[in-house]
Every structure is written in structure tokens, then in C-alpha cells.
Design an enzyme around this catalytic site. Structure first.
Site, PDB file in Angstrom:
ATOM      1  N   GLU A 496      43.352  41.879  41.981  1.00 21.61           N
ATOM      2  CA  GLU A 496      44.263  41.819  40.874  1.00 21.61           C
ATOM      3  C   GLU A 496      45.952  41.702  41.538  1.00 21.61           C
ATOM      4  O   GLU A 496      46.523  42.393  40.823  1.00 21.61           O
ATOM      5  CB  GLU A 496      44.141  42.694  39.933  1.00 21.61           C
ATOM      6  CG  GLU A 496      42.699  43.029  39.206  1.00 21.61           C
ATOM      7  CD  GLU A 496      42.519  43.798  37.991  1.00 21.61           C
ATOM      8  OE1 GLU A 496      43.533  44.724  37.873  1.00 21.61           O
ATOM      9  OE2 GLU A 496      41.496  43.836  37.545  1.00 21.61           O
ATOM     10  N   GLU A 590      34.640  43.069  39.183  1.00 16.29           N
ATOM     11  CA  GLU A 590      34.748  44.312  38.232  1.00 16.29           C
ATOM     12  C   GLU A 590      34.242  43.939  36.947  1.00 16.29           C
ATOM     13  O   GLU A 590      34.535  42.759  36.208  1.00 16.29           O
ATOM     14  CB  GLU A 590      36.255  44.813  38.052  1.00 16.29           C
ATOM     15  CG  GLU A 590      36.722  45.300  39.065  1.00 16.29           C
ATOM     16  CD  GLU A 590      38.072  46.137  39.107  1.00 16.29           C
ATOM     17  OE1 GLU A 590      38.458  46.511  37.816  1.00 16.29           O
ATOM     18  OE2 GLU A 590      38.815  46.152  40.088  1.00 16.29           O
TER      19      GLU A 590
END
Ligand code: GAL
Length: 899
Positions: A496, A590
Site C-alpha cells: 500500500e 489482504e
């Protein structure tokens, strides 16, 4: 030979140990774990430097030193960056970019680095060491370390000092310091001379001590670490938290991480194994040697199955050379993930000979296997489809902190395996090297990850500050250390990162990093996790595997956000990425970000399948607990049920890594006054939350299991609606309350639990009978408890090794007089130990418990508590552990410590 010298035999798990069942005999696995490269024969000595340190920490950098002024310390500090940067040179490809060490020594000298400095008042410690884990916790607001970093005192400067032993016999050798991980900004002095360092706390690194050592004299090693506040999104730990070695080798030796073993043309009949061996001569004169590498089966315990052509080479003084050779292996025993395949390992043993004398011996565990990344089928290992049933794991070990311990890490993997987990994402940084030994041997797939941020910060003092100087060395060191592990299936260059959405500039950084990975390891695909990048942006185009964080199942895509329309809401993205990248494998790095507190149930229960937690739905900001009906999530998250729906609708996906497997220290979303996370399906102490069984039902569809929730002891809910849910792989279920049927249900499409939401509570017994294809599958029952009467105590292993590292994890359960669990018991339990063991820590999995971990008194939480006992080194005997609480019958367990 030094008394720290290790000469343990190289031994591996026997197959019977590995494949006995999901819960293999853990003692045997532990006993067979080889210390990494720990032997002292044939010219190479690997000496543990874990014992005998003196340690001192200050909360500020009162010693007038800083790595860089970017750390924003007082201007009197001397900045030592230019002395540290040359430690990276080995990992910088372009010679023009390597760093020249400034002449002489830094201007500032500090007393801590001097031999005659009196450190007697400093604390005596052994490594691996985490200075913060003992606490105390910081409570409340305005504290130096808040919930995000785990409320523990990680910040400040820590100094470590100890002697290093070198004798006249070491004359002419190269002597290295190998540190597997130090948090963070490590700087190392030997005999008052600054040797070098390594800022990134998660890398393993080597420094050459040779020029600074005095043979036959006392040599003083001093290591300084520095952890800024606001430097991490989770608990980083503080200190030399992994193993440290002194490596003594002939001047002509195999380089650091100097072998690279790969395989090609793999089938069950044969495989070509390629080996690259890098050798260096650190002496002044030229040397002619012979290099021989053999391969042994069964991880090294089995027969020799082949040898590469013996090669003669001459290295000039200061020269490095690589030898490439190939070998055909007949009928290879392939490495594959457990339980579908078997994690067979081989061992390559490289020897260097000079005048027929062995001058170096270097061992490389490896596996033979193929990986296929298929955009439509997912991952194939050795040609067979393996669905990734993975979890994200942080590096801390709960109450033990960041200080690495093999047994604690192995226990984490064992509990995960029981859920049917077959893959680990090392979120978000390089793990301890021994953890990768475990994943190799236990047969877990691994996504190995290196960065959580690049140039764009996530916290003001995080490692974005050093990214420009260190990205290449951090990445190359990470890859060279880890690339022989067969368990690793993909490299992740970032999680991210902010650069996901910065257009071509972000994609260019991704491309630069990807090129480096390609150079170091062309055998695996490369990825970076994306929670915000969109299919039409440049960023995903710079990657091989599409790794989505939460976008797969959609973000804020639940009824609770029906009014939200500002771009923060994303429908499920599997299809959009699949269309945009039809040739790339897609997975979810995720999923979920579900939240719950073990044993806590809040009412009413949402009738949807996924809802963000808040005070009116699933959460209580006063108690700081989240309901374990396992339907509540972080605002961007989804319940497992919702994740499964999107996965089943998009079967081309390779699978998932759940956020998260175990709870971890720090990041206590949604309640930042707490200490540890709510994301795990296993709590911080290692106790299973209900969610564990939701995953087990999906990941182990053949397991005859049924799990009821909630507990059934609700004296204040008599006559009130109290929903009952059941997790199971069965397709039908009937629930009974005190023998009365609440209805038999069939599982409908896209539902992953049975729920009876109108059950009215009456004390007594809940009983479920489940069926598959009409046959009884599994049953479960829960009984209303009476008052607490006794403590039941159960060690995870009754025999442990008396090596000063091995641990027994002992669970204490509060029960009534009939042995029924008292589900909300919060009894204060006091632990005591006699015999050759000691209590290291206690815990209960309660994210709000700010009692320091070493405390010998721990309140039960939802009826359970944990005590962790370590055997003393070198003393066999019975360790007696007792748990006592006022008014309850005590519990007592005996653990044998054996040498
Ligand atoms: C993700 C992030 C993880 C963790 C998780 C749960 O966005 O990558 O590190 O923070 O959210 O909050």
C-alpha cells in the site's frame, strides 16, 4: 574453540514428524531445528554472540550522535551517515554509486564505545532482546508511544556492549559480525572505531570486523540503536531482536549469502539444478582453490545424490568470482506445500579446497519445485493447483515481543495450520531467517515482503527518510538472503505504498525495484499490494502478480455505506483487474480486516453479513471490545462471509492472505487506547477466536467439525433473543436448546454459516447436529456454567529442551466444579514455578490489558490465561507450574526439561 561455538549436527525433520497429522509432535520438530549455518568445522566457524551483553537505554539521544539530521535531533549531534553508508556497498550494483568512507574517524567520540568505559551498572542481557516488551505500557493520551506502536517503550537510544574473543589462531582469517536484525539505525564500533551500520531494522546485515580486531587481546564491541517516535504503524520492538553471529573464515571463502540454487526442467523423473557460488579472496595475494558442491537428500540427512563438477579457480587478492554449474537429479523429491504435497528439502554442501585441505564449508538448504502463475487458475505448484489459504503475520510474538524465538514462531504456524492455512505473507518486512526455515520445513507458501513505504511517508519518522539511499541495498540484501527458500512463491516490493496512485512517477519506482528483483532472482514473480491503485493506472502495469488489499471483495461496499458517494467506496474489483490484466495471476494480499475480541458478544446482532463496527453495531468504545459474532469489520473491511462470496464468484483468483492470522501488538483499530490488534482470528495469546472456525470450515472442508457461538452463560439475558451461529463445512444443521429443536437448516448458496437469529435464551445446553449429504457430520454443544470453582491447566508440550530457549505455552482455563468453561471469568490468577524453569511472560489475549507482560499475576480474559515458561540452559528436571486464584482450586502442571 570458544564456549559459544556451536557444532550441532545438521539434522532435519523426519518425514514421520512432518506428516504425522496437523498437530505434529512439536517437541521433535523443535529439537530438530538446526541453528542456521552453525558449525565450526572445515575452516568456517559460526559463533553465537547471543550471550553476555551489557545494555543501557535512554529515552532521548543524549549521546550527541545521530545517523542523520533528518531525525531532527539537537544540532549538537554529529551525523554519522557518511560512515554508515559504505556498509551498503556490497549491495549497490553500479560502482559509481558506492560510498567512500570518510578518512579517519568521526569527530565525536563517545565514552560508550571505549574499552575502559564502566558498564557494570548496565543491565545484563542475552539476545535476541527486545528492550520494550517488559513495559510498562503507556496508558491514555499524550504519551510518547500510543496505541499504534503498541504503548510500549520502544523509543530512544539503546547501547549494547560485549567482548569478542579472537586468538592468535585467527590470524589471517576474515572475521565478520552477522546481525540478523536490530531495530533500528544500528551503528557498530569495535575498539572505539566506527565499523559501520545498517538503518533498516528488518534486514540481516554483515560488517567486516577484521581491520579493527586485536588478536589475542580484549576486543570491545559496542552497538548503538535508535528508535524515533512516530516511526512505525505497528509495534516495531526495540533492540538486537534477532540472532547475532561472529563468523570466522579463511580469507578465501564463500561470500555472505554466496550461493544461489535454482532448478529447471522439473518433473518427477528428473530436474536440472543450477548452482551459483560466489567466492571471495580478501587477502592480498592470489590463491588457487578447488570448489566442490554435493547435494544431499532429506534436507541433508539423506544420501548424497550428486555432485557438481569440481572446479579449479584462481582469485587475485581482493577478487570475487562466481562459479556456475548444473547437475541433473534423477527422480527428485519435490518440495510442495503441506498438506497437499510434501515439503521435501535438499542440502547443497559447498567445499573449498586448497592443497587438498578444506578451507571452507558452506551449506545451502533448497528445494526443487515449479511455480506457475496462472491468470485463470491461480497458483500451480509442480503443476498442481494449490489454492492460497493464507494469512498476514506481523513479526512480533505477542507477549515475547519482537525478540525472535523459534518455538514461539513454530507455535504460531502450528495453530495456523490447524485452521487449514497454507501460506504466510510476511507483512510487511523481511522476517527472521529461522522463520523461513520453518516455512520451508513445515510446507507453508510465503509471500516475502520488503517495504511498507517508499518515498512517501506513512509516519513522519518512518523509513521513507532513508529510502533514497537504502532502497537498493535493502532490497538486494533481502533477496540474496532469502532466495534459496523454496517456500517463497513471490516477492512483494511494497505494501500500500503512497506511490500506487502517483501516476507514472510511482510506476517508475516500482519498475526500478522490479528490475533489481529480476537481477537477483528471475525465478519468481513480483508484486506490490494495492488498496487504492485502479486497473487503468500505471502502477499495476509495473507488476507481475496483481495483489489486491480489500479491493477484491470491495471497500465500504455494504448497506452501512449506502449514503456514501465520494469515491471512498469501491465495488468488488477482481473482475476489473482480471479484465485489465488478463495474463496476470490475481490474489488478495489482504482480505477481511474483520475485528473481534475473543469471547465477547454484543447485542443486537446485525442481520447483514458484514458491517463496520461502531458503538451501535458490534462495538463498545467504553469496554473497547468488539463482538465475536464475526460480522464486524474495520470501516474499509469485510466479514469473512462477504469475502468468500466474492471469491466464489471470481474463481480465477489464486486465493487470499487474511488480515490477519494472529493478533499483533499495536494498531488496535478501532480503539486506540488499547495495546494490540483486533484483526487476528487467533488472539495475541494464541487462543482461537470464533472466526478461526469459520476459516477452518472453509479451508478444511473434509474436517468433521462444528462450532457453536456464543457461549451459553447469560444470567442477565433469560427470555431475551440471543442469536446462535454455527461454523461448519456441513451442508445441513439442526440446533437444539435444552433438547428442543430450533429448526433444521440447509446451507444456501453464498452463505458460510448457519444462523438461528431468534433463539430465546434459557440456561441449559445448546446442541447442534450437522449433516453432509444427509449423513451426520459433526456435533457441538455448549453448556451454561455455574460459578467458577477451579483452574484447569494445560501445557502445549510436556517435554521441552533445557537449552535456555525452548518454551512451554501453558493455558489456564477457569471452570465450574463440573469442568464447564466459565466464559466471562476475569479471575486474577497468580503463577509460580519451581525447578529449572522460569516464567517469561503471561497474557490473556485481551487487547485492553495494560498489565506488563512479565507480571506473574494475570487476570483471566473470557475465562482463559496463558503463562509462558522457559527452561533454563543446561539443567534437566521437572518444572512445576502452579496457577492459583482466590477461592478456586489451583491447577498444577509438570513439564520435563531435558538436555
Ligand atoms: C492495511 C495495511 C495493513 C493493516 C491493515 C489493517 O491497509 O496494509 O498493514 O494496517 O490495513 O488495518
Amino acid at each position: 574453540m570458544s564456549s559459544h561455538c556451536l557444532s550441532w549436527a545438521y539434522s532435519w525433520l523426519t518425514l514421520s514428524t512432518l506428516f504425522c497429522s496437523v498437530n505434529c509432535a512439536p517437541a521433535e520438530i523443535y529439537a530438530n531445528l538446526k541453528p542456521r549455518q552453525a558449525f565450526a568445522t572445515h575452516g568456517r566457524e559460526q559463533i553465537s554472540l547471543n550471550s553476555g551483553w551489557r545494555f543501557h537505554r535512554t529515552e532521548t539521544n543524549s549521546d550527541q550522535i545521530a545517523y542523520d539530521d533528518i531525525l531532527n535531533y539537537s544540532i549538537n549531534n554529529e551525523v554519522l551517515k557518511s560512515w554508515i553508508l559504505p556498509s551498503a556497498n556490497e549491495f549497490i550494483k553500479d560502482a559509481a554509486n558506492r560510498h567512500q568512507r570518510p578518512a579517519g574517524n568521526p569527530r565525536t567520540t563517545v565514552p560508550q564505545t571505549r574499552k575502559n568505559f564502566d558498564d557494570n551498572t548496565w543491565q545484563e542481557v542475552n539476545l535476541p532482546h527486545d528492550w520494550a516488551i517488559q513495559g510498562p505500557f503507556y496508558a491514555g493520551y499524550g504519551v510518547p508511544i500510543g496505541g499504534g506502536m503498541g504503548r510500549l517503550p520502544v523509543q530512544g537510544v539503546g547501547w549494547y556492549r560485549r567482548q569478542v574473543e579472537v586468538t592468535q589462531n585467527d590470524k589471517g582469517k576474515s572475521i565478520y559480525l552477522d546481525i540478523d536484525g536490530a531495530m533500528s539505525y544500528a551503528m557498530v564500533w569495535l575498539n572505539d572505531k566506527l565499523v559501520g551500520g545498517w538503518p533498516y531494522g528488518y534486514n540481516s546485515f554483515r560488517l567486516d570486523l577484521t581491520p579493527y580486531l586485536s588478536l589475542g587481546k580484549e576486543n570491545l564491541l559496542a552497538i548503538r540503536l535508535d528508535n524515533p517516535t512516530n516511526s512505525s504503524r505497528w509495534y516495531p520492538g526495540g533492540g538486537i531482536y534477532r540472532n547475532v553471529w561472529l563468523t570466522k573464515v579463511d580469507q578465501t571463502h564463500v561470500s555472505q549469502w554466496g550461493t544461489y540454487v535454482t532448478s529447471k526442467e522439473v518433473s518427477s523423473h528428473s530436474a536440472i539444478v543450477d548452482a551459483v557460488v560466489q567466492i571471495e579472496n580478501t587477502g592480498n595475494s592470489s590463491r588457487t582453490i578447488e570448489v566442490a558442491t554435493d547435494i544431499h537428500a532429506d534436507g541433508g540427512t539423506g544420501e548424497k545424490i550428486g555432485e557438481f563438477t569440481r572446479t579449479k579457480i584462481t582469485l587475485a587478492g581482493g577478487e570475487k568470482k562466481q562459479i556456475n554449474s548444473s547437475l541433473k537429479v534423477a527422480n527428485p523429491r519435490l518440495w510442495g506445500p503441506f498438506p497437499q504435497q510434501q515439503p521435501n528439502m535438499y542440502l547443497a554442501v559447498t567445499r573449498l579446497y586448497s592443497e587438498n585441505k578444506t578451507i571452507d564449508k558452506f551449506e545451502t538448504p533448497f528445494g526443487i519445485r515449479t511455480l506457475t502463475y496462472d491468470a485463470n487458475k491461480g497458483l500451480l505448484v509442480n503443476g498442481e493447483h494449490v489454492r492460497i489459504q493464507g494469512v498476514n503475520q506481523h513479526h512480533d510474538l505477542g507477549a515475547l515481543g519482537a525478540a525472535f524465538n523459534v518455538r514461539a514462531a513454530q507455535r504460531q504456524l502450528e495453530v495456523l495450520r490447524e485452521a487449514g492455512c497454507n501460506a504466510i505473507r510476511m507483512s510487511h518486512n523481511p522476517p527472521a531467517p529461522e522463520l523461513l526455515d520453518l516455512t520451508d520445513r513445515m510446507g507453508f507458501l510465503v509471500m516475502d515482503e520488503v517495504f511498507d513505504m517508499w518515498e512517501l511517508q506513512k509516519n513522519p519518522y518512518d523509513m521513507h527518510l532513508t529510502f533514497a539511499d537504502w532502497k537498493e541495498p535493502i532490497l538486494r540484501a533481502f533477496l540474496r538472503r532469502d532466495r534459496n527458500h523454496p517456500s517463497i512463491i513471490a516477492w512483494s516490493i511494497g505494501n500500500e505504498v503512497g506511490e500506487q496512485t502517483t501516476g507514472t512517477s510511482g510506476a517508475e519506482i516500482a519498475q526500478t525495484l522490479r528490475n533489481i528483483v529480476r537481477e537477483e532472482d528471475p525465478t519468481r514473480q513480483i508484486t506490490a499490494s494495492m488498496n487504492a491503485a485502479e486497473p487503468n493506472m500505471p502502477f499495476p502495469g509495473a507488476l507481475d502478480v496483481v495483489s489486491l488489499n480489500y479491493q477484491g471483495e470491495g471497500i465500504r461496499d455494504t448497506p452501512a455505506y449506502s449514503q456514501l458517494n465520494n469515491g471512498r467506496k469501491t465495488p468488488p474489483q477482481y473482475g476489473a483487474f482480471h479484465d485489465a490484466f488478463p495474463d496476470n495471476m490475481i490474489l488478495s494480499s489482504e482480505t477481511a480486516a474483520s475485528l473481534s475480541t475473543r469471547g465477547t458478544y454484543l447485542f443486537p446482532v446485525t442481520d447483514g453479513i458484514s458491517a463496520p463496527v461502531n458503538d451501535t453495531s458490534g462495538g463498545n468504545s467504553t469496554t473497547m471490545y468488539v463482538s465475536a459474532y464475526e460480522l464486524y469489520t474495520a470501516d474499509f473491511g469485510s466479514s469473512p462471509d462477504k469475502v468468500f462470496v466474492t471469491q466464489d464468484k471470481n474463481p480465477f483468483g489464486a486465493g487470499e492472505f487474511v488480515w490477519s492470522g494472529w493478533d499483533y501488538l499495536g494498531e488496535p483499530t478501532p480503539y486506540y487506547s488499547a495495546r494490540s490488534s483486533y484483526f487476528g482470528f487467533i488472539d495475541l495469546a494464541g487462543f482461537k477466536k470464533d472466526r478461526f472456525f469459520l476459516y477452518q470450515a472453509r479451508w478444511r472442508p473434509d474436517l468433521k467439525m462444528a462450532h457453536i457461538l456464543p457461549h451459553w452463560t447469560w444470567p442477565n439475558r433469560i427470555g431475551e433473543v440471543t442469536p446462535v451461529h454455527v461454523f461448519t463445512a456441513a451442508d445441513e444443521a439442526e440446533l437444539f436448546v435444552n433438547g428442543k429443536s430450533q429448526g433444521r437448516q440447509k446451507k444456501v448458496e453464498s452463505s458460510y454459516r448457519f444462523r438461528w437469529d431468534d433463539v430465546v435464551y434459557q440456561p441449559g445446553e445448546l446442541h447442534v447436529v450437522t449433516y453432509k449429504n444427509g449423513d451426520v457430520w459433526a456435533k457441538d454443544n455448549v453448556t451454561t456454567a455455574e460459578t467458577a470453582a477451579q483452574l484447569k491447566i494445560k501445557p502445549d508440550r510436556a517435554i521441552i529442551k533445557a537449552d535456555g530457549n525452548d518454551l512451554s505455552f501453558i493455558t489456564v482455563k477457569v471452570t465450574d466444579s463440573k469442568g464447564n468453561a466459565v466464559p466471562e471469568a476475569d479471575t486474577a490468577i497468580t503463577f509460580a514455578v519451581s525447578g529449572p524453569g522460569e516464567i517469561v511472560a503471561t497474557d490473556n489475549g485481551d487487547p485492553t490489558d495494560l498489565e506488563a507482560f512479565p507480571s506473574k499475576t494475570r487476570k483471566a480474559f473470557s475465562g482463559l490465561a496463558l503463562v509462558i515458561v522457559r527452561a533454563k540452559a543446561g539443567v534437566s528436571g521437572s518444572i512445576i507450574v502452579t496457577a492459583s486464584a482466590k477461592g478456586l482450586q489451583s491447577g498444577k502442571a509438570t513439564i520435563e526439561a531435558s538436555e
